[in-house]
Design a protein around this motif. Structure first.
Motif, mmCIF file in Angstrom:
data_model
loop_
_atom_site.group_PDB
_atom_site.id
_atom_site.type_symbol
_atom_site.label_atom_id
_atom_site.label_comp_id
_atom_site.label_asym_id
_atom_site.label_seq_id
_atom_site.Cartn_x
_atom_site.Cartn_y
_atom_site.Cartn_z
ATOM 1 N N HIS A 1 0.799 -1.131 0.068
ATOM 2 C CA HIS A 1 -0.113 0.153 -0.188
ATOM 3 C C HIS A 1 0.803 1.340 0.093
ATOM 4 O O HIS A 1 0.383 2.380 -0.296
ATOM 5 N N ARG A 2 2.130 1.176 0.207
ATOM 6 C CA ARG A 2 2.840 2.345 0.545
ATOM 7 C C ARG A 2 3.214 3.344 -0.446
ATOM 8 O O ARG A 2 3.244 4.418 -0.382
ATOM 9 N N ASN A 3 3.226 2.797 -1.807
ATOM 10 C CA ASN A 3 3.643 3.522 -2.961
ATOM 11 C C ASN A 3 2.599 4.512 -3.609
ATOM 12 O O ASN A 3 2.687 5.093 -4.453
ATOM 13 N N TYR A 4 1.170 4.394 -3.052
ATOM 14 C CA TYR A 4 0.200 5.449 -3.832
ATOM 15 C C TYR A 4 -0.534 6.100 -2.669
ATOM 16 O O TYR A 4 -1.560 6.477 -2.949
ATOM 17 N N PRO B 1 1.191 12.152 1.972
ATOM 18 C CA PRO B 1 1.703 11.725 3.073
ATOM 19 C C PRO B 1 1.410 12.626 4.466
ATOM 20 O O PRO B 1 1.508 11.878 5.292
ATOM 21 N N ASP C 1 -3.765 -6.207 -2.360
ATOM 22 C CA ASP C 1 -4.030 -4.853 -2.666
ATOM 23 C C ASP C 1 -4.743 -4.912 -3.849
ATOM 24 O O ASP C 1 -4.189 -5.064 -5.022
ATOM 25 N N ARG D 1 -3.329 -2.127 -6.528
ATOM 26 C CA ARG D 1 -2.112 -2.684 -7.308
ATOM 27 C C ARG D 1 -2.302 -4.291 -7.969
ATOM 28 O O ARG D 1 -1.356 -4.623 -8.587
ATOM 29 N N GLN E 1 11.394 8.071 9.637
ATOM 30 C CA GLN E 1 10.184 8.708 8.811
ATOM 31 C C GLN E 1 9.407 9.311 9.922
ATOM 32 O O GLN E 1 8.804 10.529 9.862
#
Length: 292
Positions: free
Chosen positions: A198-201, A205, A253, A256, A283
């Motif tokens: 899930h992190r790249n869309y 942020p 996901d 994706r 982060q």
């Protein structure tokens, strides 16, 4: 009523994927669900439609307008009403014979034994930041030999972990101990979905803010979680089908079009997890600095 409720008729379309005898087994099972928010409500209704008849549900909150995007019980007609009461009413509208015991103060150390008494399965649906309640509930399940399952709604997908009696426990997997809540949050998000599909869309942020205890959500993810949890519940309660227990996990996901199984022996002590936790700390520190 012109059409009085009949259990066998109401759940007859389940037959084929389960046998009549298995349907009766499900009818007699008792499931505890802590949390009536994004996933908790849809878990209850999905399991009710599976034909499970006995539940313990716990939530201390009331519905409000910010719940509308993801919580199945959140409507203009239910704003200000206790979540557990609304959800119990919805479940009884599916099966008037359903047996639901409500814990209106949520789960805590003083009522855990009662909440888990006679339970065949625990389904975790607590708020992400309910660290103490979650830690205590999973520890009690491990102590009592109760299977426990959790599915996290992440992005537009779901990540699954099962904690089965005699296998790796929640504490052994996540390694929370007496750590501060910030560290628990980092370890939780890393451990829930090691694949990180899930992190790249994530488009904004700043919508994730551990310090303010908030993050984005979608109803699609909650619905996917409910389908997965109900399926895992069926397998666990009927004793058939492959149940992946921690340190195995699974993430699907839909955005994706990806499905991944993960295996992290040692849980968060695994080298890959330790690296991910270190990155998560950096982060978090950047987000905290940006928020000042």
């Amino acid at each position: 009523m012109s059409n009085p409720f009949q259990y066998e008729q109401a759940f007859s379309r389940n037959i084929g994927w389960v046998t009549p005898a298995e349907q009766q087994q499900l009818r007699g099972k008792r499931i505890a669900i802590a949390g009536g928010g994004g996933v908790g409500g849809v878990h209850l209704l999905t399991l009710a439609r599976l034909g499970v008849t006995h539940f313990h549900i716990a939530d201390f909150d009331t519905f409000d307008i910010p719940n509308f995007n993801r919580q199945v019980g959140a409507m203009m007609s239910t704003v200000g009403q206790p979540k557990a009461d609304v959800l119990a009413r919805m479940a009884r509208d599916i099966n008037p014979d359903i047996d639901i015991k409500i814990f209106p103060e949520g789960v805590h150390a003083d009522n855990l034994d009662e909440f888990l008494a006679g339970v065949d399965l625990y389904v975790d649906a607590l708020d992400f930041f309910a660290f103490d309640a979650r830690q205590q509930t999973f520890a009690a399940c491990a102590r009592l030999g109760i299977p426990a399952t959790t599915a996290a709604p992440l992005g537009m997908g779901a990540a699954l972990l099962n904690f089965m009696p005699g296998k790796m426990t929640f504490e052994e997997y996540f390694g929370w101990g007496d750590l501060p809540e910030q560290e628990k949050a980092i370890r939780f998000v890393v451990g829930l979905a090691p694949a990180g599909l899930h992190r790249n869309y994530l488009m904004v942020p700043g919508s994730v803010n551990f310090a303010e205890r908030r993050g984005p959500s979608t109803f699609m993810a909650c619905q996917l979680c409910a389908g997965i949890i109900a399926t895992e519940s069926l397998k666990i309660l009927l004793g058939r089908g492959d149940v992946l227990a921690a340190p195995w996990g699974m993430q699907f996901d839909a955005y994706r079009n990806k499905l991944k199984r993960t295996w992290r022996p040692g849980g968060n002590r695994h080298p890959i997890q330790r690296l991910a936790i270190a990155i998560g700390r950096r982060q978090f520190a950047r987000m905290a600095a940006a928020g000042r």
